[in-house]
Design an enzyme around this catalytic site. Structure first.
Site, PDB file in Angstrom:
ATOM      1  N   VAL A  44     -19.849  20.054  55.817  1.00  0.00           N
ATOM      2  CA  VAL A  44     -19.927  19.304  54.547  1.00  0.00           C
ATOM      3  C   VAL A  44     -21.372  18.942  54.198  1.00  0.00           C
ATOM      4  O   VAL A  44     -21.647  18.481  53.098  1.00  0.00           O
ATOM      5  CB  VAL A  44     -19.066  18.015  54.562  1.00  0.00           C
ATOM      6  CG1 VAL A  44     -17.671  18.291  55.072  1.00  0.00           C
ATOM      7  CG2 VAL A  44     -19.698  16.899  55.357  1.00  0.00           C
ATOM      8  N   GLY A  88     -21.924  13.245  63.048  1.00  0.00           N
ATOM      9  CA  GLY A  88     -22.536  12.388  62.023  1.00  0.00           C
ATOM     10  C   GLY A  88     -21.585  11.234  61.766  1.00  0.00           C
ATOM     11  O   GLY A  88     -20.456  11.435  61.290  1.00  0.00           O
ATOM     12  N   ARG A  90     -36.010  20.256  46.819  1.00  0.00           N
ATOM     13  CA  ARG A  90     -34.782  20.890  47.292  1.00  0.00           C
ATOM     14  C   ARG A  90     -35.062  21.671  48.582  1.00  0.00           C
ATOM     15  O   ARG A  90     -34.282  21.674  49.517  1.00  0.00           O
ATOM     16  CB  ARG A  90     -34.276  21.831  46.192  1.00  0.00           C
ATOM     17  CG  ARG A  90     -32.804  22.116  46.219  1.00  0.00           C
ATOM     18  CD  ARG A  90     -32.393  22.889  44.978  1.00  0.00           C
ATOM     19  NE  ARG A  90     -33.168  24.114  44.820  1.00  0.00           N
ATOM     20  CZ  ARG A  90     -32.906  25.247  45.463  1.00  0.00           C
ATOM     21  NH1 ARG A  90     -31.875  25.310  46.275  1.00  0.00           N
ATOM     22  NH2 ARG A  90     -33.645  26.321  45.282  1.00  0.00           N
ATOM     23  N   ARG A 107     -30.772  13.660  49.938  1.00  0.00           N
ATOM     24  CA  ARG A 107     -32.101  13.881  49.349  1.00  0.00           C
ATOM     25  C   ARG A 107     -32.748  12.551  49.008  1.00  0.00           C
ATOM     26  O   ARG A 107     -32.128  11.676  48.440  1.00  0.00           O
ATOM     27  CB  ARG A 107     -31.937  14.735  48.089  1.00  0.00           C
ATOM     28  CG  ARG A 107     -33.247  15.240  47.529  1.00  0.00           C
ATOM     29  CD  ARG A 107     -32.963  16.477  46.709  1.00  0.00           C
ATOM     30  NE  ARG A 107     -33.892  16.642  45.623  1.00  0.00           N
ATOM     31  CZ  ARG A 107     -33.797  17.632  44.745  1.00  0.00           C
ATOM     32  NH1 ARG A 107     -32.802  18.487  44.819  1.00  0.00           N
ATOM     33  NH2 ARG A 107     -34.676  17.745  43.789  1.00  0.00           N
ATOM     34  N   GLY A 125     -22.225   8.645  59.814  1.00  0.00           N
ATOM     35  CA  GLY A 125     -22.641   7.911  58.615  1.00  0.00           C
ATOM     36  C   GLY A 125     -21.408   7.594  57.778  1.00  0.00           C
ATOM     37  O   GLY A 125     -20.282   7.567  58.277  1.00  0.00           O
ATOM     38  N   HIS A 170     -20.676  24.145  44.486  1.00  0.00           N
ATOM     39  CA  HIS A 170     -20.929  22.757  44.125  1.00  0.00           C
ATOM     40  C   HIS A 170     -22.008  22.743  43.043  1.00  0.00           C
ATOM     41  O   HIS A 170     -22.891  23.564  43.055  1.00  0.00           O
ATOM     42  CB  HIS A 170     -21.483  22.081  45.370  1.00  0.00           C
ATOM     43  CG  HIS A 170     -20.879  20.767  45.675  1.00  0.00           C
ATOM     44  ND1 HIS A 170     -19.703  20.338  45.157  1.00  0.00           N
ATOM     45  CD2 HIS A 170     -21.314  19.778  46.490  1.00  0.00           C
ATOM     46  CE1 HIS A 170     -19.438  19.138  45.633  1.00  0.00           C
ATOM     47  NE2 HIS A 170     -20.394  18.771  46.450  1.00  0.00           N
TER      48      HIS A 170
END
Ligand code: APR
Length: 311
Positions: free
Chosen positions: A118, A8, A88, A82, A10, A175
């Site tokens: 992550v 990833g 969710r 999201r 990003g 989290h």
């Protein structure tokens, strides 16, 4: 020859790759993504910063998992944030598909790697990566606790005026809602946090920490936080590569510690080349222990949602 792959490219992935490369402790950092040209362009840009920054680590950008072969550590950041209108469960379904596919590809090329997950939702994605990889649980861990602890430390420093480097804060659990702050382990200089701030102020800071990600998303409007998150993920990857034995709050497999078993939970872990060398049991108060047990129950319930998805 040491090698770290970040899946990833990003915001989170690219800043993690940059931080690991700038630490100059591995030979190569590989970034991979499904978007063609993105990891290659970022890698070229980062490589060109080396003469200025002064590090030697080479950065490779690729869309081909063959280039990730033989990695010592793989950080999985691939996934979607999201979006408006997404439940969710929708997010869980999309990211579970991505993490499953990524994990399978990684395992094929780097069967001995330590996996650091992550992608959100973190507890479920770490559990999924562990199950799909078939790796020993100690070799798969997730990032959340270092970030939450660091956010908490920042808020404590702002509230007290204390030097940020003199504040040590610890959060465990998970989290978000089930984050467990551990005031008994928090210090400002030599003093306990409770000697420096009153209970109501500590509660406010804990609440702000719990919602720390959302506060930043609200300000940015698009995308989510990545500077502190990437600092946390890079610290974990570096601890593994260096076999440092550092203790950090991470999402680790808990098997009997604190009387809790069979769940990925935010705990203090001692990190080394095999991943989590051991879960370090802190001397928690009864309230903190109860909160940790509650977090474990909540995570187990969330993991059940994974079972409803066809992957
Ligand atoms: N394989 C590789 N890369 C993928 C895949 C895949 N199957 N699917 C998506 N990606 C890539 C995207 O192309 C994108 O470049 O993952 C990257 C995600 O980057 P961003 O959208 O910028 O998201 P980022 O802020 O980096 O967050 C990544 O971390 O904090 C969590 O909730 C966050 O789950 C999200 C993840």
């Amino acid at each position: 020859m040491s090698k770290v792959t970040v899946v990833g490219a990003g915001k989170y992935g690219s800043t993690t790759a940059q931080r690991i490369a700038e630490a100059d402790v591995v030979d190569e950092v590989v970034m991979t993504d499904i978007v063609e040209g993105l990891p290659q362009g970022l890698a070229l840009d980062m490589n060109q910063s080396r003469p200025v920054v002064g590090h030697r680590t080479k950065i490779t950008g690729t869309n081909d998992y063959a280039d990730t072969a033989g990695s010592d550590v793989v950080v999985i950041t691939a996934g979607l944030p999201r979006k408006p209108g997404m439940s969710r469960m929708d997010l869980l379904e999309v990211n579970a598909g991505i993490v499953k596919q990524v994990t399978e590809a990684i395992v094929e090329h780097s069967p001995d790697a330590v996996l650091i997950v992550v992608t959100n939702p973190l507890d479920q994605m770490t559990t999924l990566a562990a199950e799909v990889s078939g790796f020993p649980r100690q070799r798969v861990l997730g990032q959340a606790g270092i970030l939450d602890s660091s956010r908490f430390a920042h808020f404590i420093s702002e509230a007290t005026g204390a030097d940020i480097q003199s504040v040590s804060a610890v959060t465990l659990g998970s989290h978000g809602d089930t984050m467990v702050p551990v005031p008994s382990q928090c210090r400002v200089g030599e003093q306990l946090l409770s000697e420096v701030l009153d209970a109501a102020t500590i509660d406010e800071l804990v609440d702000r920490t719990r919602k720390g990600g959302a506060e930043i998303v609200g300000l940015l409007k698009t995308g989510s936080a990545y500077y502190a998150p990437s600092a946390a993920a890079a610290a974990m990857a570096i601890a593994v590569v260096e076999d440092s034995g550092e203790q950090m709050p991470v999402c680790a497999w808990v098997d009997g510690e604190y009387g809790i078993s069979g769940v990925y939970l935010g705990v203090m872990g001692e990190l080394g080349s095999a991943g989590v060398r051991s879960v370090v049991e802190l001397d928690l108060t009864e309230d903190e222990l109860e909160a940790l047990g509650g977090a474990a129950t909540a995570v187990k319930e969330k993991v059940e949602d994974l079972r409803q998805i066809e992957l």
